[in-house]
Design a protein around this motif. Structure first.
Motif, PDB file in Angstrom:
ATOM      1  N   LEU A  18       0.838  -1.209   0.000  1.00 43.83           N
ATOM      2  CA  LEU A  18       0.000   0.000   0.000  1.00 43.83           C
ATOM      3  C   LEU A  18       0.871   1.258   0.000  1.00 43.83           C
ATOM      4  O   LEU A  18       0.610   2.225  -0.721  1.00 43.83           O
ATOM      5  N   ASP A  19       1.911   1.195   0.790  1.00 40.17           N
ATOM      6  CA  ASP A  19       2.864   2.300   0.878  1.00 40.17           C
ATOM      7  C   ASP A  19       3.444   2.619  -0.520  1.00 40.17           C
ATOM      8  O   ASP A  19       3.536   3.776  -0.928  1.00 40.17           O
ATOM      9  N   LEU A  20       3.779   1.565  -1.250  1.00 40.36           N
ATOM     10  CA  LEU A  20       4.373   1.772  -2.576  1.00 40.36           C
ATOM     11  C   LEU A  20       3.356   2.363  -3.561  1.00 40.36           C
ATOM     12  O   LEU A  20       3.683   3.256  -4.355  1.00 40.36           O
ATOM     13  N   VAL A  21       2.128   1.858  -3.484  1.00 40.44           N
ATOM     14  CA  VAL A  21       1.071   2.359  -4.360  1.00 40.44           C
ATOM     15  C   VAL A  21       0.842   3.856  -4.106  1.00 40.44           C
ATOM     16  O   VAL A  21       0.685   4.644  -5.042  1.00 40.44           O
ATOM     17  N   GLU A  22       0.874   4.242  -2.833  1.00 40.39           N
ATOM     18  CA  GLU A  22       0.675   5.662  -2.487  1.00 40.39           C
ATOM     19  C   GLU A  22       1.844   6.502  -2.996  1.00 40.39           C
ATOM     20  O   GLU A  22       1.657   7.572  -3.575  1.00 40.39           O
ATOM     21  N   ARG A  23       3.053   6.003  -2.775  1.00 38.78           N
ATOM     22  CA  ARG A  23       4.245   6.733  -3.229  1.00 38.78           C
ATOM     23  C   ARG A  23       4.259   6.889  -4.744  1.00 38.78           C
ATOM     24  O   ARG A  23       4.594   7.934  -5.287  1.00 38.78           O
ATOM     25  N   LEU A  86       6.776  -1.208 -11.976  1.00 38.21           N
ATOM     26  CA  LEU A  86       7.195  -0.774 -10.638  1.00 38.21           C
ATOM     27  C   LEU A  86       7.378  -1.993  -9.746  1.00 38.21           C
ATOM     28  O   LEU A  86       6.529  -2.887  -9.727  1.00 38.21           O
ATOM     29  N   ARG A  87       8.497  -2.025  -9.025  1.00 35.57           N
ATOM     30  CA  ARG A  87       8.699  -3.076  -8.023  1.00 35.57           C
ATOM     31  C   ARG A  87       9.251  -2.446  -6.750  1.00 35.57           C
ATOM     32  O   ARG A  87       9.954  -1.439  -6.793  1.00 35.57           O
ATOM     33  N   GLY A  88       8.955  -3.072  -5.637  1.00 34.57           N
ATOM     34  CA  GLY A  88       9.465  -2.584  -4.360  1.00 34.57           C
ATOM     35  C   GLY A  88      10.781  -3.274  -4.035  1.00 34.57           C
ATOM     36  O   GLY A  88      10.964  -4.448  -4.339  1.00 34.57           O
ATOM     37  N   LEU A  89      11.671  -2.516  -3.430  1.00 33.36           N
ATOM     38  CA  LEU A  89      12.946  -3.091  -2.951  1.00 33.36           C
ATOM     39  C   LEU A  89      13.005  -2.825  -1.455  1.00 33.36           C
ATOM     40  O   LEU A  89      13.021  -1.683  -1.026  1.00 33.36           O
ATOM     41  N   ARG A  90      13.054  -3.903  -0.675  1.00 37.99           N
ATOM     42  CA  ARG A  90      13.093  -3.709   0.776  1.00 37.99           C
ATOM     43  C   ARG A  90      14.526  -3.754   1.283  1.00 37.99           C
ATOM     44  O   ARG A  90      15.008  -2.868   1.932  1.00 37.99           O
ATOM     45  N   ALA A  91      15.193  -4.803   0.943  1.00 39.22           N
ATOM     46  CA  ALA A  91      16.542  -4.988   1.482  1.00 39.22           C
ATOM     47  C   ALA A  91      17.440  -5.489   0.370  1.00 39.22           C
ATOM     48  O   ALA A  91      16.974  -5.824  -0.722  1.00 39.22           O
ATOM     49  N   THR A 114      12.165  -1.034 -15.568  1.00 36.82           N
ATOM     50  CA  THR A 114      11.616  -1.326 -14.237  1.00 36.82           C
ATOM     51  C   THR A 114      12.112  -0.254 -13.278  1.00 36.82           C
ATOM     52  O   THR A 114      13.310   0.047 -13.236  1.00 36.82           O
ATOM     53  N   ILE A 115      11.177   0.301 -12.535  1.00 35.15           N
ATOM     54  CA  ILE A 115      11.503   1.343 -11.555  1.00 35.15           C
ATOM     55  C   ILE A 115      11.351   0.746 -10.160  1.00 35.15           C
ATOM     56  O   ILE A 115      10.366   0.044  -9.881  1.00 35.15           O
ATOM     57  N   PHE A 116      12.339   0.986  -9.317  1.00 36.39           N
ATOM     58  CA  PHE A 116      12.281   0.447  -7.959  1.00 36.39           C
ATOM     59  C   PHE A 116      12.022   1.561  -6.965  1.00 36.39           C
ATOM     60  O   PHE A 116      12.625   2.631  -7.045  1.00 36.39           O
ATOM     61  N   MET A 117      11.155   1.263  -6.004  1.00 36.84           N
ATOM     62  CA  MET A 117      10.912   2.222  -4.928  1.00 36.84           C
ATOM     63  C   MET A 117      11.032   1.489  -3.599  1.00 36.84           C
ATOM     64  O   MET A 117      10.709   0.309  -3.497  1.00 36.84           O
ATOM     65  N   MET A 118      11.505   2.212  -2.595  1.00 40.73           N
ATOM     66  CA  MET A 118      11.639   1.629  -1.256  1.00 40.73           C
ATOM     67  C   MET A 118      10.447   2.043  -0.403  1.00 40.73           C
ATOM     68  O   MET A 118      10.067   3.213  -0.415  1.00 40.73           O
ATOM     69  N   PRO A 119       9.909   1.100   0.364  1.00 41.23           N
ATOM     70  CA  PRO A 119       8.833   1.487   1.280  1.00 41.23           C
ATOM     71  C   PRO A 119       9.402   2.273   2.450  1.00 41.23           C
ATOM     72  O   PRO A 119      10.621   2.301   2.654  1.00 41.23           O
ATOM     73  N   THR A 120       8.539   2.893   3.214  1.00 43.22           N
ATOM     74  CA  THR A 120       8.994   3.574   4.419  1.00 43.22           C
ATOM     75  C   THR A 120       9.629   2.540   5.371  1.00 43.22           C
ATOM     76  O   THR A 120       9.286   1.361   5.331  1.00 43.22           O
ATOM     77  N   LEU A 121      10.536   3.010   6.210  1.00 38.12           N
ATOM     78  CA  LEU A 121      11.309   2.107   7.065  1.00 38.12           C
ATOM     79  C   LEU A 121      10.419   1.186   7.891  1.00 38.12           C
ATOM     80  O   LEU A 121      10.699   0.002   8.070  1.00 38.12           O
ATOM     81  N   LYS A 122       9.299   1.715   8.364  1.00 39.26           N
ATOM     82  CA  LYS A 122       8.468   0.886   9.254  1.00 39.26           C
ATOM     83  C   LYS A 122       7.803  -0.282   8.502  1.00 39.26           C
ATOM     84  O   LYS A 122       7.315  -1.209   9.117  1.00 39.26           O
ATOM     85  N   ASN A 123       7.792  -0.214   7.173  1.00 43.90           N
ATOM     86  CA  ASN A 123       7.242  -1.335   6.396  1.00 43.90           C
ATOM     87  C   ASN A 123       8.325  -2.154   5.715  1.00 43.90           C
ATOM     88  O   ASN A 123       8.028  -3.067   4.956  1.00 43.90           O
TER      89      ASN A 123
END
Ligand code: PNS
Length: 162
Positions: A18-23, A86-91, A114-123
């Motif tokens: 959800l965080d990534l979708v919002e960002r 779009l893909r999320g990268l956590r670690a 492909t674009i990578f985005m990081m979620p907020t730290l708490k996620n």
């Protein structure tokens, strides 16, 4: 109008997703969340259930569309008028798999970015797999998923209502 396609198995959709979708909504006019088949996974929610849960979780976000896709991801880009994936990268541990997919997708379809985005730290430590494990073992998984997902997960796993 810039569109990004956000694919995943989303089994289930988490606060990290959800965080990534919002960002992504801050950068793109339209975010198409594409529920896709990952041949290496056996989901507990059906495709339809996953789509419905994402729609409920994103109900307030006007820039979001949710679709189910099958076949190759790159073949869905044209269909939904997407400019990029779009893909999320956590670690760092996510990186190797993501790099392989991004490069393979670009080989399969020229100019596929492909674009990578990081979620907020708490996620950043939240994953669907771990959430399911915590839920199965009766741990408190609710802070990590949107309310509709929490309710559906409790029902799916036969857990008592809160
Ligand atoms: O959330 P996931 O499970 O990490 O998402 C992986 C997914 C569904 C995006 C990937 O398995 C995928 O793209 N599946 C569609 C079929 C495809 O195109 N496979 C080749 C990927 S290089």
């Amino acid at each position: 109008m810039k569109t990004v396609l956000y694919p995943g198995s989303f089994d289930p959709f988490t606060n990290g997703h959800l965080d990534l979708v919002e960002r992504a909504g801050l950068l793109f006019d339209r975010v198409v969340v594409a529920v896709a088949v990952n041949a290496a996974k056996s989901p507990i929610f059906t495709m339809q259930e996953r789509c419905d849960l994402i729609r409920q979780s994103c109900a307030k976000l006007e820039h979001v569309e949710v679709v189910a896709i099958d076949g190759l991801l790159v073949d869905s880009l044209n269909q939904y008028g997407a400019d990029a994936i779009l893909r999320g990268l956590r670690a760092f541990s996510d990186f190797e798999y993501e790099l392989q997919m991004a490069l393979l997708n670009r080989n399969l379809r020229k100019n596929c970015e492909t674009i990578f985005m990081m979620p907020t730290l708490k996620n950043s430590f939240v994953s669907s797999t771990l959430i399911k494990e915590v839920a199965r073992l009766n741990g408190d998984f609710e802070p990590y998923v949107p309310p509709p997902v929490a309710a559906a997960l409790r029902k799916k796993l036969g857990l008592a209502d809160k």
